[in-house]
Every structure is written in C-alpha cells, then in structure tokens.
Motif scaffolding. Sequence first.
Motif, PDB file in Angstrom:
ATOM      1  N   ASP A   1     -51.433  -4.778 -26.625  1.00 44.01           N
ATOM      2  CA  ASP A   1     -51.383  -6.023 -25.865  1.00 44.01           C
ATOM      3  C   ASP A   1     -50.098  -6.824 -26.062  1.00 44.01           C
ATOM      4  O   ASP A   1     -49.662  -7.518 -25.140  1.00 44.01           O
ATOM      5  N   PHE A   2     -49.470  -6.730 -27.240  1.00 45.06           N
ATOM      6  CA  PHE A   2     -48.360  -7.628 -27.535  1.00 45.06           C
ATOM      7  C   PHE A   2     -47.007  -6.979 -27.794  1.00 45.06           C
ATOM      8  O   PHE A   2     -45.983  -7.665 -27.755  1.00 45.06           O
ATOM      9  N   ILE A   3     -46.975  -5.690 -28.072  1.00 49.03           N
ATOM     10  CA  ILE A   3     -45.702  -5.075 -28.446  1.00 49.03           C
ATOM     11  C   ILE A   3     -45.332  -3.884 -27.565  1.00 49.03           C
ATOM     12  O   ILE A   3     -44.168  -3.678 -27.264  1.00 49.03           O
ATOM     13  N   HIS A   4     -46.289  -3.087 -27.198  1.00 46.74           N
ATOM     14  CA  HIS A   4     -46.023  -1.795 -26.575  1.00 46.74           C
ATOM     15  C   HIS A   4     -45.141  -1.887 -25.336  1.00 46.74           C
ATOM     16  O   HIS A   4     -45.305  -2.773 -24.508  1.00 46.74           O
ATOM     17  N   LYS A   5     -44.235  -0.935 -25.249  1.00 49.85           N
ATOM     18  CA  LYS A   5     -43.392  -0.707 -24.071  1.00 49.85           C
ATOM     19  C   LYS A   5     -43.460   0.781 -23.770  1.00 49.85           C
ATOM     20  O   LYS A   5     -43.619   1.596 -24.690  1.00 49.85           O
TER      21      LYS A   5
END
Length: 151
Positions: free
Chosen positions: A31-35
């Motif tokens: 939710d907050f880091i993944h690319k």
Amino acid sequence: MAVDMSHYTAIILIAVDHSEPAEFAFMWYHDFIHKPEYYVVLLYCTDQDDQEIRDASPGRTKKIVTELEEKMKKIEDKFGHLMEITGIKGKIRKGTGKPGEAIVKAANDEGATMIITGSRGLGKIKRAFVHSVSDYVVHNSKVPVITCRKH
C-alpha cells in the motif's frame, strides 16, 4: 530459473511467517512503498533448531522435515496468492538458523536495498528477555529496515 534483474530498481526483502503481523507488513509494503520496478524476496524463516534435527531419531527427523515442508507450502500458497493478486513480482525463499541472523544474511545474499518486517509489539521488558527478531535486524542490517506494527 534465473530472473533478469536488469529492469528492477530495488530489491525488497520482506520477512514472513504464519502470523498476522507478517501479513500486515506485506500489505503495508504494497500500500505505501511498492512500485512495479521493485522485486520482492519473501523470506520465511523456520523456527526449527537444527541441532534438534541432527539429534533426532530417524522417525522424529522425518516428522520434523514433513512439518517444515507443510509450513513452507502454506507460506508459499498464502503469500504466492497475495503476490499474484497485488501484482508484486518476486520469489519466496526459506531461511535457516536464527530468524534475525537469517534475515540479515538473506538480505546480503539477495542484494536487498531494504528490509520490511512485522512486529508482534513486545513490551520493553519482554523484548529484553525474548530478544526481538526485528530489533536484531534493525541493529545488524546494512540496509534500511522498516518494522511495521499494527496498532
């Protein structure tokens, strides 16, 4: 099968097990880091004492190994499914030895640029006696560590 890593800009190691904090850490990462250009290595550390396996009778050894294989299969099924539905590319691997040491070693071996762990939220006194895995990783990792704690 070797993975072409040339188009990934970061390798993220996420420590997982059967606990709710591990799933929370995985989803928090998503939710907050993944690319899309990040590659994820999910590491499952068995809590089995290798000495116990060496000292066990053949029948007990077989039972221990079977139990470890079943646990790994459950982890692969659960987190493999989560990776599939979230579109996260990566792999799941098993670590051996003490979990904190295994996480740091796997991060070094995989060339990880970051480590994500869950936290069971032990209090200061209990953590002093139990030796938190996340504390060990934070103090011994060469790369940044994010410890996710569900409130």
